[in-house]
Scaffold this motif. Structure first.
Motif, PDB file in Angstrom:
ATOM      1  N   PRO A 284       0.812  -1.217   0.000  1.00  6.85           N
ATOM      2  CA  PRO A 284       0.000   0.000   0.000  1.00  6.85           C
ATOM      3  C   PRO A 284       0.846   1.268   0.000  1.00  6.85           C
ATOM      4  CG  PRO A 284       0.015  -1.001   2.179  1.00  6.85           C
ATOM      5  CD  PRO A 284       0.688  -1.980   1.251  1.00  6.85           C
ATOM      6  N   ASP A 286       1.127   4.002   1.873  1.00  6.80           N
ATOM      7  CA  ASP A 286       0.714   4.499   3.182  1.00  6.80           C
ATOM      8  C   ASP A 286       0.960   5.988   3.363  1.00  6.80           C
ATOM      9  OD1 ASP A 286      -0.255   2.063   4.143  1.00  6.80           O
ATOM     10  OD2 ASP A 286       1.736   1.413   4.775  1.00  6.80           O
ATOM     11  N   GLU A 287       1.923   6.549   2.634  1.00  6.71           N
ATOM     12  CA  GLU A 287       2.264   7.964   2.819  1.00  6.71           C
ATOM     13  C   GLU A 287       1.618   8.871   1.777  1.00  6.71           C
ATOM     14  OE1 GLU A 287       6.309   8.918   3.700  1.00  6.71           O
ATOM     15  OE2 GLU A 287       6.755   6.893   4.397  1.00  6.71           O
ATOM     16  N   SER A 312      -5.680   1.530  -2.034  1.00 10.12           N
ATOM     17  CA  SER A 312      -4.306   1.294  -1.587  1.00 10.12           C
ATOM     18  C   SER A 312      -3.680   2.526  -0.952  1.00 10.12           C
ATOM     19  CB  SER A 312      -3.444   0.851  -2.779  1.00 10.12           C
ATOM     20  OG  SER A 312      -3.990  -0.283  -3.416  1.00 10.12           O
ATOM     21  N   SER A 313      -4.478   3.574  -0.738  1.00 12.06           N
ATOM     22  CA  SER A 313      -3.975   4.827  -0.160  1.00 12.06           C
ATOM     23  C   SER A 313      -4.781   5.165   1.091  1.00 12.06           C
ATOM     24  CB  SER A 313      -4.066   5.966  -1.189  1.00 12.06           C
ATOM     25  OG  SER A 313      -3.452   5.600  -2.412  1.00 12.06           O
ATOM     26  N   ASN A 315      -4.225   6.796   3.737  1.00 12.78           N
ATOM     27  CA  ASN A 315      -4.057   8.111   4.358  1.00 12.78           C
ATOM     28  C   ASN A 315      -4.256   9.264   3.377  1.00 12.78           C
ATOM     29  OD1 ASN A 315      -3.341   7.167   7.053  1.00 12.78           O
ATOM     30  ND2 ASN A 315      -1.465   6.400   6.091  1.00 12.78           N
TER      31      ASN A 315
END
Length: 415
Positions: A284, A286-287, A312-313, A315
């Motif tokens: 993913p 994540d950032e 897949s994102s 955040n």
């Protein structure tokens, strides 16, 4: 008749002298701060303040030659060219100390040979930022001495031709690379990107010199940028480009876990969506907090690719989607398939959404409904249709959609 001599109070003279002294005796860090907030033109003009200010500007580390600094009121292109050259030459001749930033961007700037001299001059120092934007005329062939600037951490080029020497081993300190409207051979680009190991931000827009047959290798060389956190892609691919091997989406993001900002323009999403598109990426993003995509909502695989990126994102905070209205032919039945793909997906960090270019098609509205009903902290969704045709009916439909966030507002912008 006698003439009366005007008497000037002594305290007035003292106060005036004190004011001059205050300006002349400012601490060096204050002077530097003042000069850093002025255009280069205004910084030079501070020389008239006092004798102590006369040469303050010559140590400026950031030299920006733009429309604000180069005020030239003439339509004569020869006069404009000579004026720009004389000003830059004069500043560089009088300048003392290191130059950290050099920016040359004027609306009437053309690729003159004098730029070669300036780049050669800068290469002998420790320039960290180099920005060159040629707004008129043919591509300017970048002088080879630019590749000697190993202290560069930001390189930005517009309307240039790049031919790095075969012995070039990359910019060891480069963190940000912005290439727009450039011509460059694909092998040279691959070598450049793969050898800039500290690269964090990459912008590619409308570049020439890449063949369709080799375009599938593009992502393989992006993957070498392990530190990359910002990526803007608008390569100007033709919509009928020859696509590469299967699974482009997975391969492209396999080694970009730190990506924070991503802009996918032109037909690049179509390339990423080629062949098999998973429900989620194996690794993913994540950032990733900002995502911008240009999309054909009538293309099933592009919609699936967009959904994959969204899932897949976890955040993601800002989302921009621009519909490609030039492609309206439905390739497959989208709506019936998409309903299943909309299930079990929440965007717990998404706060701002902008959607532009939509025409009110069912698959477009389904996507909007999906975002509204699965974004519990959404604050604002801005919608701008492609035209006024059917816009009122579309607005009424949007207002009927359920919103997971009680604070979410829908802002309608006239086309």
């Amino acid at each position: 008749m006698s003439v009366m001599k005007q008497h000037i109070p002594s305290n007035f003279l003292c106060n005036a002298e004190l004011e001059v002294d205050d300006i002349s005796n400012l601490p060096a860090q204050i002077v530097d701060k003042i000069l850093s907030h002025l255009s280069l033109r205004d910084a030079v003009r501070t020389s008239v303040l006092s004798s102590k200010w006369r040469n303050k500007w010559v140590t400026l580390p950031n030299l920006v030659f733009d429309n604000q600094s180069l005020l030239i009121s003439s339509q004569d292109q020869t006069f404009i060219k000579n004026k720009i050259v004389n000003i830059v030459d004069h500043v560089l001749l009088l300048h003392s100390g290191p130059i950290h930033k050099f920016k040359l961007s004027h609306r009437d700037l053309q690729g003159v040979c004098d730029i070669d001299r300036w780049i050669l001059f800068l290469s002998r120092g420790a320039v960290k930022e180099f920005i060159l934007e040629i707004w008129k005329g043919h591509r300017y062939k970048l002088h080879s001495s630019i590749y000697l600037c190993q202290k560069l951490n930001h390189l930005e080029l517009f309307n240039c031709l790049l031919k790095p020497p075969h012995t070039f081993n990359g910019f060891k300190s480069l963190k940000s690379l912005d290439l727009q409207h450039i011509t460059m051979e694909q092998d040279a680009f691959e070598q450049l990107v793969s050898r800039c190991h500290l690269l964090e931000r990459l912008t590619l827009m409308n570049f020439e010199g890449f063949s369709d047959l080799k375009i599938h290798q593009f992502h393989e060389h992006i993957q070498s940028c392990y530190r990359l956190i910002g990526l803007y892609v608008n390569p100007g691919f033709d919509k009928n480009l020859t696509l590469g091997s299967a699974g482009n989406l997975v391969k492209f993001f396999a080694h970009l876990p730190r990506l924070q900002r991503l802009e996918v323009q032109s037909f690049f999403l179509k390339y990423l969506a080629d062949n098999k598109v998973p429900g989620r990426l194996p690794t993913p993003c994540d950032e990733l907090s900002f995502l911008s995509m240009r999309i054909n909502f009538n293309h099933l695989d592009e919609c699936l690719a967009a959904l994959c990126l969204l899932r897949s994102s976890p955040n993601l905070q800002e989302l921009e989607m621009l519909a490609r209205t030039e492609e309206q032919s439905t390739l497959r039945t989208v709506a019936s398939v998409m309903k299943e793909d909309y299930q079990n997906c929440m965007f717990n960090q998404l706060r701002h959404v902008k959607i532009a270019g939509i025409t009110g098609l069912k698959q477009e509205l389904n996507f909007v409904n999906f975002l509204l009903s699965n974004s519990p902290v959404l604050e604002r969704m801005t919608v701008k249709p492609a035209s006024v045709d059917g816009a009122w009916e579309m607005l009424k439909e949007l207002l009927r959609f359920r919103r997971a966030s009680v604070q979410a507002e829908i802002v309608y912008v006239d086309p």
